[in-house]
Design a protein around this motif. Structure first.
Motif, PDB file in Angstrom:
ATOM      1  N   UNK A  39      -3.966 -14.192 -41.023  1.00 46.63           N
ATOM      2  CA  UNK A  39      -4.179 -12.683 -41.110  1.00 46.63           C
ATOM      3  C   UNK A  39      -3.064 -11.962 -40.973  1.00 46.63           C
ATOM      4  N   UNK A  40      -2.053 -12.414 -40.751  1.00 44.72           N
ATOM      5  CA  UNK A  40      -0.554 -11.711 -40.351  1.00 44.72           C
ATOM      6  C   UNK A  40       0.094 -11.456 -41.666  1.00 44.72           C
ATOM      7  N   UNK A  41      -0.479 -12.311 -42.899  1.00 45.76           N
ATOM      8  CA  UNK A  41      -0.059 -12.068 -44.244  1.00 45.76           C
ATOM      9  C   UNK A  41      -0.166 -10.846 -44.772  1.00 45.76           C
ATOM     10  N   UNK A  42      -1.272  -9.992 -44.432  1.00 47.04           N
ATOM     11  CA  UNK A  42      -1.399  -8.700 -44.911  1.00 47.04           C
ATOM     12  C   UNK A  42      -0.431  -7.734 -44.509  1.00 47.04           C
ATOM     13  N   UNK A  43       0.552  -8.130 -43.624  1.00 42.46           N
ATOM     14  CA  UNK A  43       1.524  -7.205 -43.005  1.00 42.46           C
ATOM     15  C   UNK A  43       2.811  -7.760 -43.542  1.00 42.46           C
ATOM     16  N   UNK A  44       2.875  -8.733 -44.402  1.00 44.90           N
ATOM     17  CA  UNK A  44       4.325  -9.254 -44.645  1.00 44.90           C
ATOM     18  C   UNK A  44       5.193  -8.344 -45.306  1.00 44.90           C
ATOM     19  N   UNK A  45       4.814  -7.684 -46.375  1.00 44.89           N
ATOM     20  CA  UNK A  45       5.698  -6.647 -47.008  1.00 44.89           C
ATOM     21  C   UNK A  45       6.106  -5.655 -46.228  1.00 44.89           C
TER      22      UNK A  45
END
Length: 194
Positions: A39-45
């Motif tokens: 779920x942390x991927x949604x904060x990557x950028x």
């Protein structure tokens, strides 16, 4: 990205994923329920743009992390401390989203001297009748189970987890959530951890 995995003192595995700026200020992020560390991927950028190293562990029983029979709010801080030590982190920020917020607060309390700042994202608190006005029927049912029969919520959470495996359902769920506020969260975190 391949998750990292360590073996904890009690023999369980703890896995994690990293997003954002690999050389940035570290943030240990606890995703909400029923979301894994992915779920942390949604904060990557936005984490990358803010200069944050977004470290997103899989909670016990999620992803490659081993199940923990007697998991508690306090025991999660032990897992986070082991991960921080493994990664060589001195001080770090904590972020917790939704169902991950109580675990994040407990970790902040227990790891206080190591924590630079705490961010809670979409965290809830006690809900009375006024707070339940406008909730979907599904959310009301989960809220009722949480207050009156918590064990029954495991069936609803399992159904949610199965539904989100489908890319089409996941996209619809993300769309239904609404406005993306991740840039604001990253901006605030970055201002405190640098």
């Amino acid at each position: 990205m391949t998750p990292g995995v360590i073996t904890l003192a009690d023999g369980r595995l703890l896995s994690w994923h990293e997003f954002g700026d690999p050389d940035g200020s570290p943030v240990l992020y606890t995703a909400g329920t029923p979301v894994s560390g992915l779920g942390g991927a949604c904060y990557d950028q936005t984490a990358r743009a803010a200069g944050l190293r977004w470290i997103s562990p899989d909670k016990p029983g999620y992803g490659a992390s081993g199940h923990q029979r007697r998991r508690s709010l306090a025991s999660w801080s032990d897992d986070l401390l082991a991960l921080a030590s493994h990664l060589g982190l001195g001080r770090f920020a904590l972020a917790g989203e939704s169902g991950g917020a109580p675990f994040t607060l407990a970790a902040a309390h227990r790891l206080g001297d190591r924590v630079s700042v705490v961010a809670l994202i979409a965290a809830g608190g006690p809900m009375g009748p006024a707070e339940r006005v406008g909730m979907t029927s599904s959310a009301r049912v989960m809220n009722w189970f949480a207050r009156n029969a918590p064990a029954l919520n495991t069936f609803r959470v399992a159904a949610m987890r199965r539904a989100l495996v489908s890319p089409k359902n996941l996209q619809r769920a993300i769309h239904d959530v609404g406005v993306d506020r991740s840039a604001e969260v990253m901006s605030v975190l970055a201002s405190y951890v640098k």
